[in-house]
Design a protein around this motif. Structure first.
Motif, mmCIF file in Angstrom:
data_model
loop_
_atom_site.group_PDB
_atom_site.id
_atom_site.type_symbol
_atom_site.label_atom_id
_atom_site.label_comp_id
_atom_site.label_asym_id
_atom_site.label_seq_id
_atom_site.Cartn_x
_atom_site.Cartn_y
_atom_site.Cartn_z
ATOM 1 N N VAL A 174 1.379 -3.425 -6.233
ATOM 2 C CA VAL A 174 1.291 -2.127 -5.503
ATOM 3 C C VAL A 174 -0.102 -1.769 -5.561
ATOM 4 C CG1 VAL A 174 3.640 -1.653 -5.509
ATOM 5 C CG2 VAL A 174 2.156 -0.903 -7.440
ATOM 6 N N MET A 175 -0.759 -0.955 -4.556
ATOM 7 C CA MET A 175 -1.806 -0.369 -4.501
ATOM 8 C C MET A 175 -1.714 1.176 -3.986
ATOM 9 S SD MET A 175 -4.719 -1.424 -2.074
ATOM 10 C CE MET A 175 -4.901 -0.260 -0.635
ATOM 11 N N GLY A 176 -2.573 1.993 -4.773
ATOM 12 C CA GLY A 176 -2.601 3.567 -4.199
ATOM 13 C C GLY A 176 -3.974 4.014 -4.560
ATOM 14 N N TYR A 177 -4.410 4.737 -3.252
ATOM 15 C CA TYR A 177 -5.900 5.063 -3.737
ATOM 16 C C TYR A 177 -5.869 6.684 -3.699
ATOM 17 C CZ TYR A 177 -10.815 6.401 -2.988
ATOM 18 O OH TYR A 177 -11.926 6.969 -3.306
ATOM 19 N N GLU A 178 -6.014 7.267 -4.709
ATOM 20 C CA GLU A 178 -6.080 8.817 -4.933
ATOM 21 C C GLU A 178 -7.346 9.311 -4.193
ATOM 22 O OE1 GLU A 178 -6.345 6.513 -7.100
ATOM 23 O OE2 GLU A 178 -7.767 6.911 -8.767
ATOM 24 N N GLY A 179 -7.679 9.164 -2.873
ATOM 25 C CA GLY A 179 -8.609 9.361 -2.445
ATOM 26 C C GLY A 179 -9.002 11.086 -2.252
ATOM 27 N N PRO A 201 5.727 6.456 -1.473
ATOM 28 C CA PRO A 201 6.503 6.062 -2.669
ATOM 29 C C PRO A 201 7.700 5.952 -2.629
ATOM 30 C CG PRO A 201 5.133 7.779 -2.970
ATOM 31 C CD PRO A 201 5.284 7.817 -1.529
ATOM 32 N N GLY A 202 8.833 5.232 -3.385
ATOM 33 C CA GLY A 202 10.033 5.168 -3.537
ATOM 34 C C GLY A 202 10.663 4.377 -2.777
ATOM 35 N N ASP A 203 11.773 4.616 -1.853
ATOM 36 C CA ASP A 203 12.529 3.666 -1.015
ATOM 37 C C ASP A 203 11.717 2.867 -0.091
ATOM 38 O OD1 ASP A 203 14.818 4.691 -2.386
ATOM 39 O OD2 ASP A 203 15.606 5.682 -0.590
ATOM 40 N N ASP A 239 0.932 -1.081 -0.087
ATOM 41 C CA ASP A 239 -0.017 0.024 0.106
ATOM 42 C C ASP A 239 0.723 1.258 -0.134
ATOM 43 O OD1 ASP A 239 -2.097 1.905 0.256
ATOM 44 O OD2 ASP A 239 -2.687 1.142 2.285
ATOM 45 N N VAL A 240 0.621 1.994 -0.835
ATOM 46 C CA VAL A 240 1.693 3.301 -1.164
ATOM 47 C C VAL A 240 0.675 4.525 -1.002
ATOM 48 C CG1 VAL A 240 2.956 4.596 -2.764
ATOM 49 C CG2 VAL A 240 2.924 2.008 -2.954
ATOM 50 N N ASP A 241 1.161 5.352 -0.186
ATOM 51 C CA ASP A 241 0.473 6.670 0.293
ATOM 52 C C ASP A 241 0.878 7.605 -0.966
ATOM 53 O OD1 ASP A 241 -0.854 8.994 1.090
ATOM 54 O OD2 ASP A 241 0.198 9.186 2.780
ATOM 55 N N ILE A 242 -0.114 7.746 -1.848
ATOM 56 C CA ILE A 242 0.109 8.639 -3.136
ATOM 57 C C ILE A 242 -0.324 10.117 -2.938
ATOM 58 C CG2 ILE A 242 0.408 6.538 -4.601
ATOM 59 C CD1 ILE A 242 -2.358 6.986 -5.611
ATOM 60 N N GLY A 243 -0.553 10.212 -1.525
ATOM 61 C CA GLY A 243 -0.846 11.819 -1.371
ATOM 62 C C GLY A 243 -2.129 12.004 -0.398
ATOM 63 N N MET A 244 -2.958 10.798 -0.180
ATOM 64 C CA MET A 244 -4.087 11.043 0.556
ATOM 65 C C MET A 244 -3.923 11.055 2.117
ATOM 66 S SD MET A 244 -7.111 8.193 0.797
ATOM 67 C CE MET A 244 -8.857 8.826 1.728
ATOM 68 N N GLY A 245 -2.477 10.527 2.471
ATOM 69 C CA GLY A 245 -2.210 10.907 4.004
ATOM 70 C C GLY A 245 -2.988 10.108 4.995
ATOM 71 N N HIS A 266 3.438 8.619 -8.999
ATOM 72 C CA HIS A 266 4.375 7.859 -7.665
ATOM 73 C C HIS A 266 4.141 6.472 -7.774
ATOM 74 C CE1 HIS A 266 5.208 11.655 -6.372
ATOM 75 N NE2 HIS A 266 4.085 12.379 -6.257
ATOM 76 N N LEU A 267 2.940 5.993 -7.888
ATOM 77 C CA LEU A 267 2.923 4.523 -7.921
ATOM 78 C C LEU A 267 3.590 3.949 -8.818
ATOM 79 C CD1 LEU A 267 0.926 2.677 -6.079
ATOM 80 C CD2 LEU A 267 -0.796 3.219 -7.757
ATOM 81 N N LEU A 268 3.483 4.498 -10.224
ATOM 82 C CA LEU A 268 4.095 3.660 -11.574
ATOM 83 C C LEU A 268 5.532 3.689 -11.398
ATOM 84 C CD1 LEU A 268 1.495 5.285 -14.043
ATOM 85 C CD2 LEU A 268 1.725 2.809 -13.129
ATOM 86 N N GLU A 269 6.206 4.826 -10.758
ATOM 87 C CA GLU A 269 7.598 4.942 -10.594
ATOM 88 C C GLU A 269 8.172 3.859 -9.465
ATOM 89 O OE1 GLU A 269 7.202 9.841 -11.097
ATOM 90 O OE2 GLU A 269 8.231 8.890 -9.255
#
Lengths: 366, 366
Positions: free
Chosen positions: B176-181, B154-156, B142-148, B202-205
């Motif tokens: 990977v999963m990321g929700y742009e809520g 993302p990344g390391d 689960d990647v936090d792509i900005g929802m907090g 961010h998720l795709l990188e």
């Protein structure tokens, strides 16, 4: 009623799966006793609102403590209460339409039912049904004392409707009802007192005008948890307060006389940063209509958002606790809508589950 | 499944008691087909979110229309879905604590289960349990792509966690999963597109970085109803959109591609003035977390307030209709939390009830 004890009984609170809705038994009992003692002292009758708990077990305890009966909002709630052994029930709402009235008549054959009215056509429909059913139905005229929802205006319109109720066959005119929903949560106590007494004065003037027509007004019903000690001594004969048994973070802001007794056990499912704590409890656990949940034991955390299934909190400084997987206790923002999302109360005493009370009227909005 | 047809089947809609939750079958089926066709065209897989409907019957229809599986938020929802015959289920959430993991393992023995992780300790607990259970569990980072909310950055951090998942026994690293809520309901479409693509980039990188370590990333999961046509063509492999089947007044403001298919039948229980209309539907019927209900057929009425059991609407001019006792149709403000308050969907076609679908996972927040 289950024939075997619930398997959760005897468990430590923190052994419960989450989210679980908890009632702190000692605090709950103190709240019930405190309101009962207050009402005896004034004196004023207490007919507590079951919309808060939707639970016949709690309603029975309120009656055992001295309540004269129970208030609810829907026929579906009344059906559950009557099934649960309650016998004197006010549905503090307009019951409109043949399906609802038929169900009301089935209840009126088994229990002492009372409803509110604000329209002559509804009065006639209730009268016809009551006569046909050979039932008895007590009726309160619903007076809009400033909330701007249901109800006839105070004065002429209310007096005329009371006369109408008193005249038609089948119905027993029992009195008037007015809910000061627009004043129960005014934060400033003196402003709340002033606005509440202004509102209730309309109800009492209407009562006097009806009595001058030699129509006895046995009941003046009103008063929420935020105003019980204003309206109780001011001429209301029956209080409808409900939330006092549980309290919540919203009522806590305006009222100190009762204790938080309703909690949600949650699990910390994510600690994405040293400040952020994510719980497994969102608006599907807490409702989201009014007020915000807060940690019981972490007073300085801020709720950043409630998603459907997540609580997103920020601590005021970096911390290792609560840690991932830890079970934490939260206080609801609005006890009534929170209880309506759950199936049962886990009743807690000295850190253990001592009982499980089904929320039998959960979702009974019909 | 009931053995006898539900007694409501065949009734006219307006013969139902109120409040009742209605699904317009034709509109629902067009929504399901439209999303399926879109996903086939892109192409992108669809794993629709069952939090919206909590109903195995609807999940089965989504899979029949081409969805590769179902998304949900809680183990309790997954239990109902597996019981209802669904076999490929993503719980798009962190499953933390021994009780939840034990229930997850029971499911993993019966169905193809997948969960999200954002912490190495949780990865280890899932690995241990999976090995002990002799089960198979697919895992998304689960990647936090900005929802907090939940998720690793993302990344390391995400790459390291993916390596950890790939390394431990029992677990299958699936992607990977990321929700742009935070972007799904941005009203302006071009701003929504820009913010969403920034988030998903961010998720795709992160995906690319994991693949450079020779760890295959089969799944990139994301995309809500407000962003499916942005993230779908942008590299996400599985869409989690849920609300498209029903829509609501909130999504309607940002999205035109789907039709309102979820409604509430209500009764007018009070007409205190020629402008004011009170319905028997409040936050215990509609939730109150997001958006506001509106009349389907009276576009110019304003919702003044929702109490627990009342909707308080103002018409824009004096009118005799809707009249006292009339049944009216309302559109929810938020379909997901509204469905969670009801026991069943009354499925409507040509003005009659053609089916009743139990909301079997209602309240399953554990």
């Amino acid at each position: 009623m289950p024939q075997h004890p619930h398997p959760a009984i005897g468990l430590q609170v923190t052994s419960l799966d989450t989210p679980s809705l908890l009632v702190d038994l000692d605090r709950f009992e103190r709240n019930v006793a405190a309101m009962a003692a207050y009402c005896e002292r004034v004196p004023v009758n207490l007919r507590p609102h079951a919309k808060t708990h939707k639970c016949p077990e709690i309603a029975r305890r309120q009656v055992e403590a001295g309540a004269i009966g129970i208030t609810c909002a829907k026929v579906g709630e009344a059906e559950v209460l009557v099934e649960g052994g309650l016998s004197d029930i006010l549905i503090a709402n307009e019951i409109v339409g043949p399906q609802k009235i038929e169900r009301l008549m089935a209840l009126a054959r088994r229990a002492d039912m009372m409803v509110a009215v604000d329209h002559p056509r509804n009065v006639e429909a209730l009268s016809d049904a009551t006569v046909r059913a050979g039932a008895r139905l007590r009726v309160l005229v619903d007076v809009d004392i400033g909330m701007g929802r249901c109800g006839v205006p105070p004065g002429d319109a209310a007096v005329e409707l009371a006369q109408h109720v008193a005249r038609v066959p089948g119905l027993v005119f029992a009195g008037v009802m007015g809910y000061e929903g627009h004043t129960v949560d005014i934060p400033d106590r003196s402003e709340r007192r002033q606005k509440t007494t202004e509102a209730v004065a309309h109800l009492l003037e209407t009562k006097d005008r009806i009595e001058r027509l030699s129509i006895p007004v046995e009941i003046v019903s009103g008063g929420g948890t935020g105003t019980y000690d204003i309206t109780g001594p001011f001429g209301v004969t029956e209080l409808q307060a409900g939330s006092y048994i549980f309290m919540d973070t919203t009522y806590r802001k305006v009222l100190q006389g009762f204790e938080h007794a309703l909690f949600v056990l949650a699990t910390v499912i994510s600690r994405p940063t040293a400040r952020r704590v994510i719980t497994d409890t969102g608006v599907k656990t807490f409702a989201g209509d009014y007020g915000q949940p807060a940690f019981r034991d972490i007073p300085d955390a801020t709720l950043e958002s409630l998603s459907e299934e997540h609580g997103n909190f920020l601590l005021n400084e970096d911390s290792d606790v609560p840690e991932l997987g830890e079970k934490v206790i939260l206080m609801p923002g609005h006890c009534c809508t929170t209880a309506n999302l759950h199936e049962e109360y886990y009743v807690i005493q000295d850190g253990r589950v001592v009982d499980v009370w089904p929320i039998a009227a959960r979702g009974k909005s019909r």
